[in-house]
Enzyme design. Structure first.
Site, PDB file in Angstrom:
ATOM      1  N   LYS A 128       0.866  -1.187   0.000  1.00 43.99           N
ATOM      2  CA  LYS A 128       0.000   0.000   0.000  1.00 43.99           C
ATOM      3  C   LYS A 128       0.892   1.223   0.000  1.00 43.99           C
ATOM      4  CE  LYS A 128      -4.346   1.113   0.033  1.00 43.99           C
ATOM      5  NZ  LYS A 128      -5.499   0.333  -0.450  1.00 43.99           N
ATOM      6  N   ASP A 134      -6.936   4.373  -4.738  1.00 42.67           N
ATOM      7  CA  ASP A 134      -7.582   4.236  -3.425  1.00 42.67           C
ATOM      8  C   ASP A 134      -8.208   5.610  -3.172  1.00 42.67           C
ATOM      9  OD1 ASP A 134      -7.705   2.213  -1.005  1.00 42.67           O
ATOM     10  OD2 ASP A 134      -7.347   4.160  -0.081  1.00 42.67           O
TER      11      ASP A 134
HETATM   12  P1  NDP Z   1     -12.834   7.888  -3.192  1.00 43.33           P
HETATM   13  O1  NDP Z   1     -11.772   8.875  -2.948  1.00 43.33           O
HETATM   14  O2  NDP Z   1     -13.324   7.691  -4.574  1.00 43.33           O
HETATM   15  O3  NDP Z   1     -14.097   8.186  -2.275  1.00 43.33           O
HETATM   16  C1  NDP Z   1     -13.972   8.224  -0.912  1.00 43.33           C
HETATM   17  C2  NDP Z   1     -15.317   8.581  -0.308  1.00 43.33           C
HETATM   18  O4  NDP Z   1     -15.258   8.397   1.106  1.00 43.33           O
HETATM   19  C3  NDP Z   1     -15.700  10.027  -0.522  1.00 43.33           C
HETATM   20  O5  NDP Z   1     -17.093  10.140  -0.579  1.00 43.33           O
HETATM   21  C4  NDP Z   1     -15.143  10.701   0.726  1.00 43.33           C
HETATM   22  O6  NDP Z   1     -15.763  11.917   1.070  1.00 43.33           O
HETATM   23  C5  NDP Z   1     -15.408   9.662   1.768  1.00 43.33           C
HETATM   24  N1  NDP Z   1     -14.391   9.782   2.826  1.00 43.33           N
HETATM   25  C6  NDP Z   1     -13.062   9.607   2.696  1.00 43.33           C
HETATM   26  N2  NDP Z   1     -12.421   9.843   3.855  1.00 43.33           N
HETATM   27  C7  NDP Z   1     -13.386  10.160   4.737  1.00 43.33           C
HETATM   28  C8  NDP Z   1     -13.368  10.504   6.105  1.00 43.33           C
HETATM   29  N3  NDP Z   1     -12.209  10.551   6.796  1.00 43.33           N
HETATM   30  N4  NDP Z   1     -14.554  10.748   6.685  1.00 43.33           N
HETATM   31  C9  NDP Z   1     -15.729  10.687   5.991  1.00 43.33           C
HETATM   32  N5  NDP Z   1     -15.793  10.369   4.687  1.00 43.33           N
HETATM   33  C10 NDP Z   1     -14.651  10.114   4.070  1.00 43.33           C
HETATM   34  O7  NDP Z   1     -12.278   6.502  -2.610  1.00 43.33           O
HETATM   35  P2  NDP Z   1     -12.737   5.023  -2.912  1.00 43.33           P
HETATM   36  O8  NDP Z   1     -14.193   4.966  -3.187  1.00 43.33           O
HETATM   37  O9  NDP Z   1     -11.792   4.447  -3.891  1.00 43.33           O
HETATM   38  O10 NDP Z   1     -12.424   4.309  -1.513  1.00 43.33           O
HETATM   39  C11 NDP Z   1     -13.391   4.198  -0.474  1.00 43.33           C
HETATM   40  C12 NDP Z   1     -12.982   3.081   0.468  1.00 43.33           C
HETATM   41  O11 NDP Z   1     -12.908   1.829  -0.257  1.00 43.33           O
HETATM   42  C13 NDP Z   1     -11.604   3.227   1.116  1.00 43.33           C
HETATM   43  O12 NDP Z   1     -11.640   2.644   2.391  1.00 43.33           O
HETATM   44  C14 NDP Z   1     -10.698   2.395   0.219  1.00 43.33           C
HETATM   45  O13 NDP Z   1      -9.544   1.961   0.901  1.00 43.33           O
HETATM   46  C15 NDP Z   1     -11.625   1.233  -0.100  1.00 43.33           C
HETATM   47  N6  NDP Z   1     -11.325   0.459  -1.293  1.00 43.33           N
HETATM   48  C16 NDP Z   1     -11.165   1.035  -2.512  1.00 43.33           C
HETATM   49  C17 NDP Z   1     -10.920   0.256  -3.633  1.00 43.33           C
HETATM   50  C18 NDP Z   1     -10.815   0.837  -4.989  1.00 43.33           C
HETATM   51  O14 NDP Z   1     -10.676   0.061  -5.945  1.00 43.33           O
HETATM   52  N7  NDP Z   1     -10.891   2.156  -5.184  1.00 43.33           N
HETATM   53  C19 NDP Z   1     -10.773  -1.197  -3.518  1.00 43.33           C
HETATM   54  C20 NDP Z   1     -11.035  -1.718  -2.198  1.00 43.33           C
HETATM   55  C21 NDP Z   1     -11.273  -0.902  -1.149  1.00 43.33           C
HETATM   56  P3  NDP Z   1     -15.004  13.316   0.779  1.00 43.33           P
HETATM   57  O15 NDP Z   1     -14.964  13.416  -0.714  1.00 43.33           O
HETATM   58  O16 NDP Z   1     -15.819  14.337   1.442  1.00 43.33           O
HETATM   59  O17 NDP Z   1     -13.631  13.185   1.370  1.00 43.33           O
HETATM   60  O1  2IT Z   2      -7.889  -1.521  -1.070  1.00 48.26           O
HETATM   61  C1  2IT Z   2      -7.790  -1.989  -2.213  1.00 48.26           C
HETATM   62  O2  2IT Z   2      -7.912  -3.195  -2.448  1.00 48.26           O
HETATM   63  C2  2IT Z   2      -7.546  -1.052  -3.310  1.00 48.26           C
HETATM   64  N1  2IT Z   2      -7.493   0.151  -3.084  1.00 48.26           N
HETATM   65  C3  2IT Z   2      -7.332  -1.558  -4.710  1.00 48.26           C
HETATM   66  C4  2IT Z   2      -5.904  -2.007  -4.900  1.00 48.26           C
HETATM   67  C5  2IT Z   2      -5.531  -2.402  -6.293  1.00 48.26           C
HETATM   68  O3  2IT Z   2      -4.336  -2.718  -6.457  1.00 48.26           O
HETATM   69  O4  2IT Z   2      -6.359  -2.426  -7.199  1.00 48.26           O
END
Ligand code: NDP
Ligand code: 2IT
Length: 449
Positions: free
Chosen positions: A129, A169
């Protein structure tokens, strides 16, 4: 949750001593070690080879300065990280988080979780990560580009298609990956699958954008099927409105659910008629605006400020898709009191240990992040395969593979739980199934690292 086994207890005590104050990291390790008790008792070779002592220690951590110039000509300095946690079953693989809260504890918790998640996908990927405390909010496109280029001007020497393959992420989507990829390509003079989440047409895979949210719903669907139930007619609450949340909404709706609430860090929107993911996409991906602007498009919706309120909205299915520890015990109890029937984690570690326990004690099927959100990294693995083959698969091909992978992960977690006489405990099952493959690979490869 408490660790009872002596060996595991000692490893955990040592870890707490060496990593004081790293609360997210210690929380993630505590959950995994608690789950591994039945395995450690059955597998003396794991203790003999000190697999737990070794697996909790990252193989390598890189911390570096990122210096870039803002639009006013001021020099800005951020801290960059890459935690290369475990490469026993494949190159390090995991996302890059850009958020002001990023610190070493958060990077290590995410890297640690990624080891077992990636193992569960069945694809050859190790765990890693990275990220930075850079805050993308309010930055111009040119500032984002200069930051990403500066970040990659150091990271490029530590990564590679067969070494370490970063992806998106929080705060890192296709735009940021594009700028990072461009810089890598220039510095190395090579076009390889060194990053995933690239734009389709520039080395990316169809369905990677949708994969985490879709995969979460495919996994939830397996949980529903096990209870002879379905998404049909279910009320769904999804926190966040980023990549994972948006496509979880689309798929949950397609499967017959109604998503009544979504959020960002400013508050949540509610609409009993259902929230349209296409409007969320417009607001978040195109306008890069705040969630309350949903009301400009859909006047029947309401907006409530504050992060926690969303968990007081009654629902059948809760899908936390924002960030770590967003559901504490109080929020879990509010969901339970309002009749929640299923919970699956789209974000990484969105439920505290106490919240998870509350759901399990109430008998609510609970899908843990490292299983339920593995569809994103699984599809990153499929992007790596396409890059190596120099071929592009169709959306339908990738989506079909993703569906099968999520079914396999559910089955692996359910089987492992049953084998240790904890049927239905997908937390224990996912941790054991993910761990065993990595542990066996480490034993097979010898004790020198
Ligand atoms: P994005 O940046 O696209 O979206 C994040 C969302 O979560 C936004 O709506 C944001 O709001 C909100 N958010 C982030 N931090 C906070 C906080 N501290 N408090 C409240 N709201 C918060 O990220 P992703 O959708 O990619 O990721 C979301 C989650 O999923 C994370 O935990 C990530 O690790 C996990 N994840 C992502 C993957 C991926 O492929 N992208 C794969 C697997 C897991 P705001 O815009 O107001 O900050
Ligand atoms: O938390 C996760 O699994 C991710 N943010 C995606 C990682 C990846 O390599 O696609």
């Amino acid at each position: 949750m408490a660790i009872n086994n002596e060996y595991l207890k000692n490893v955990y005590a040592g870890l707490c001593q060496r990593n004081p104050g790293e609360k997210e990291f210690l929380q993630a390790v505590e959950e995994v070690l608690t789950s591994l008790e039945p395995i450690v008792e059955r597998r003396p070779d794991i203790v003999k080879h000190k697999i737990i002592d070794r697996i909790v220690e990252p193989e390598r951590i890189i911390i570096f300065r990122v210096s870039w110039t803002d639009d006013q000509g001021n020099i800005q300095v951020n801290r960059g990280y890459r935690v290369q946690y475990n490469s026993a079953i494949g190159p390090y693989k995991g996302g890059i988080r850009l958020h002001p809260s990023v610190n070493l504890s958060i990077m290590k918790f995410l890297g640690f979780e990624q080891i077992f998640k990636n193992s569960l996908t069945g694809l050859p990927m190790g765990g890693g990560k990275g990220g930075s405390d850079f805050d993308p909010k309010g930055k111009s496109d040119a500032e984002i580009m200069r930051f990403c280029q500066a970040f990659m001007s150091e990271l490029y020497r530590h990564i590679g298609a067969d070494t370490d393959v970063p992806a998106g992420d929080i705060g890192t989507g296709a735009r940021e990956i594009g700028y990072m990829f461009g810089m890598y390509r220039k510095l190395r003079n090579e076009f390889t699958g060194v990053l995933t989440g690239k734009k389709v047409g520039a080395g990316g895979s169809l369905a990677r954008t949708e994969a985490t949210g879709y995969g979460l719903c495919y996994f939830t669907n397996e949980m529903l099927k096990a209870a002879e139930d379905s998404f049909e007619g279910k009320t769904v609450v999804i926190s966040g409105s980023g990549n994972v949340a948006t496509y979880a909404n689309q798929k949950a709706t397609q499967l017959g659910g109604k998503v009544v609430a979504m959020s960002d860090s400013s508050g949540y929107i509610y609409d009993p008629n259902g929230i349209d993911y296409r409007v969320i996409k417009q607001i978040k991906e195109v306008n890069r605006a705040r969630i309350h602007t949903y009301l400009d498009y859909v006047p029947t919706a309401t907006f409530t400020p504050g992060c926690k309120g969303i968990w007081t909205v009654p629902c059948d299915i809760a899908l936390p898709c924002a960030t770590q520890n967003e559901i504490d015990e109080e929020s879990a109890n509010a969901l339970i009191a309002n009749g929640v029937k299923y919970v699956a984690e789209g974000a990484n570690m969105p439920c505290t240990l106490e919240a998870t326990k509350a759901f399990q004690t109430a008998g609510i099927p609970f899908g843990p992040a490292k299983a339920a959100n593995a569809g994103g990294v699984a599809t990153s693995g499929l992007e790596m395969s396409q890059n190596s083959q120099r071929l592009n698969w169709t959306f339908e091909e990738v989506d079909a593979k993703l569906q099968q992978i999520m079914k396999n992960i559910y089955a692996a977690a359910a089987d492992a739980a049953a084998q240790v006489d904890m049927p239905g405990n997908l937390v224990v099952g996912a941790n054991i199934a993910g761990f065993l493959k990595v542990a066996d690979a480490m034993i097979w490869q010898g004790d020198a690292f």
